[in-house]
Design a protein around this motif. Structure first.
Motif, PDB file in Angstrom:
ATOM      1  N   THR A  46      15.648 -13.970 -43.060  1.00 19.23           N
ATOM      2  CA  THR A  46      16.175 -13.762 -41.753  1.00 19.23           C
ATOM      3  C   THR A  46      17.553 -13.693 -41.741  1.00 19.23           C
ATOM      4  OG1 THR A  46      15.112 -14.927 -40.684  1.00 19.23           O
ATOM      5  CG2 THR A  46      14.062 -13.474 -41.394  1.00 19.23           C
ATOM      6  N   SER A  47      17.819 -13.102 -40.258  1.00 18.82           N
ATOM      7  CA  SER A  47      18.714 -13.257 -39.216  1.00 18.82           C
ATOM      8  C   SER A  47      18.619 -14.487 -37.617  1.00 18.82           C
ATOM      9  CB  SER A  47      19.841 -12.358 -38.758  1.00 18.82           C
ATOM     10  OG  SER A  47      20.895 -11.336 -39.323  1.00 18.82           O
ATOM     11  N   GLY A  48      19.174 -14.755 -37.591  1.00 21.06           N
ATOM     12  CA  GLY A  48      18.810 -15.639 -36.694  1.00 21.06           C
ATOM     13  C   GLY A  48      18.522 -14.703 -35.658  1.00 21.06           C
ATOM     14  N   GLN A  49      16.977 -14.966 -35.146  1.00 22.40           N
ATOM     15  CA  GLN A  49      15.874 -14.584 -34.276  1.00 22.40           C
ATOM     16  C   GLN A  49      15.994 -14.677 -32.688  1.00 22.40           C
ATOM     17  OE1 GLN A  49      14.297 -11.701 -35.421  1.00 22.40           O
ATOM     18  NE2 GLN A  49      16.583 -12.028 -36.697  1.00 22.40           N
ATOM     19  N   ALA A  84      11.237 -12.854 -36.339  1.00 18.19           N
ATOM     20  CA  ALA A  84      11.038 -13.364 -37.820  1.00 18.19           C
ATOM     21  C   ALA A  84      10.308 -12.095 -38.725  1.00 18.19           C
ATOM     22  CB  ALA A  84      11.372 -14.522 -38.314  1.00 18.19           C
ATOM     23  N   ASP A 157      15.818 -18.725 -37.932  1.00 19.13           N
ATOM     24  CA  ASP A 157      16.005 -18.039 -39.161  1.00 19.13           C
ATOM     25  C   ASP A 157      14.658 -18.661 -40.091  1.00 19.13           C
ATOM     26  OD1 ASP A 157      17.049 -19.015 -41.843  1.00 19.13           O
ATOM     27  OD2 ASP A 157      18.529 -19.041 -40.132  1.00 19.13           O
TER      28      ASP A 157
END
Length: 164
Positions: A46-49, A84, A157
């Motif tokens: 994932t990209s940063g959440q 995420a 992430d």
């Protein structure tokens, strides 16, 4: 036989989320040209959440050690993990495609001298373990930083291995 087993896993996963009372927020997507999730080589990351609630509002914004407590930070980290899972479900179609959680990278907005970043990121780690059981055990880094996007206290992430 294998597809029947996979169906049982899917039902089990949905049942486990319901047992935990987990309703996923979002998904909240990053700005272009970023992707919420990249799938490659049997893994998804994932990209940063950020810790966004069901309305998209930040949970416990601010800085740990300067107005945000460790307990509030851990709750915010839990929301990051929920976000995420939300983008992973969007990308994968089903969370049941996840074989195991590999790693979590947690960033904690920290005041000078604050050193409890691991206790904060434990909120995310605990949720992933609750949802996936032993397959939710993962490696992790918890890093203190001066500031995070939008004034969030936490950003994580998640990288997962996918079923063959």
């Amino acid at each position: 036989m294998r597809s029947g087993h996979h169906g049982a896993v899917q039902r089990q996963s949905r049942r486990r989320l319901a047992e935990l009372g987990v309703v996923l927020p979002g998904p909240f997507l990053p700005h272009e040209p970023l992707g919420a999730v990249v799938v490659h080589g049997g893994r998804a990351r994932t990209s940063g959440q950020l810790p966004r609630d069901h309305d998209g509002q930040l949970v416990h914004p601010g800085v740990l050690g300067a107005g945000v407590t460790v307990e509030q930070g851990a709750e915010a980290a839990r929301w990051c993990a929920l976000n995420a899972l939300s983008v992973l479900q969007m990308e994968l179609g089903e969370l049941d495609r996840i074989e195991r959680v590999l790693t979590v990278l947690g960033f904690v907005a920290s005041a000078p001298g604050f050193v409890a970043q691991p206790a904060v990121v434990d909120g995310a780690s605990a949720l992933l373990h609750e949802v996936f059981g032993d397959a939710g055990r993962h490696s992790r880094s918890a890093v203190g930083v001066a500031a995070l996007p939008r004034g969030g206290a936490i950003e994580i992430d998640v990288e997962v291995a996918l079923r063959g």
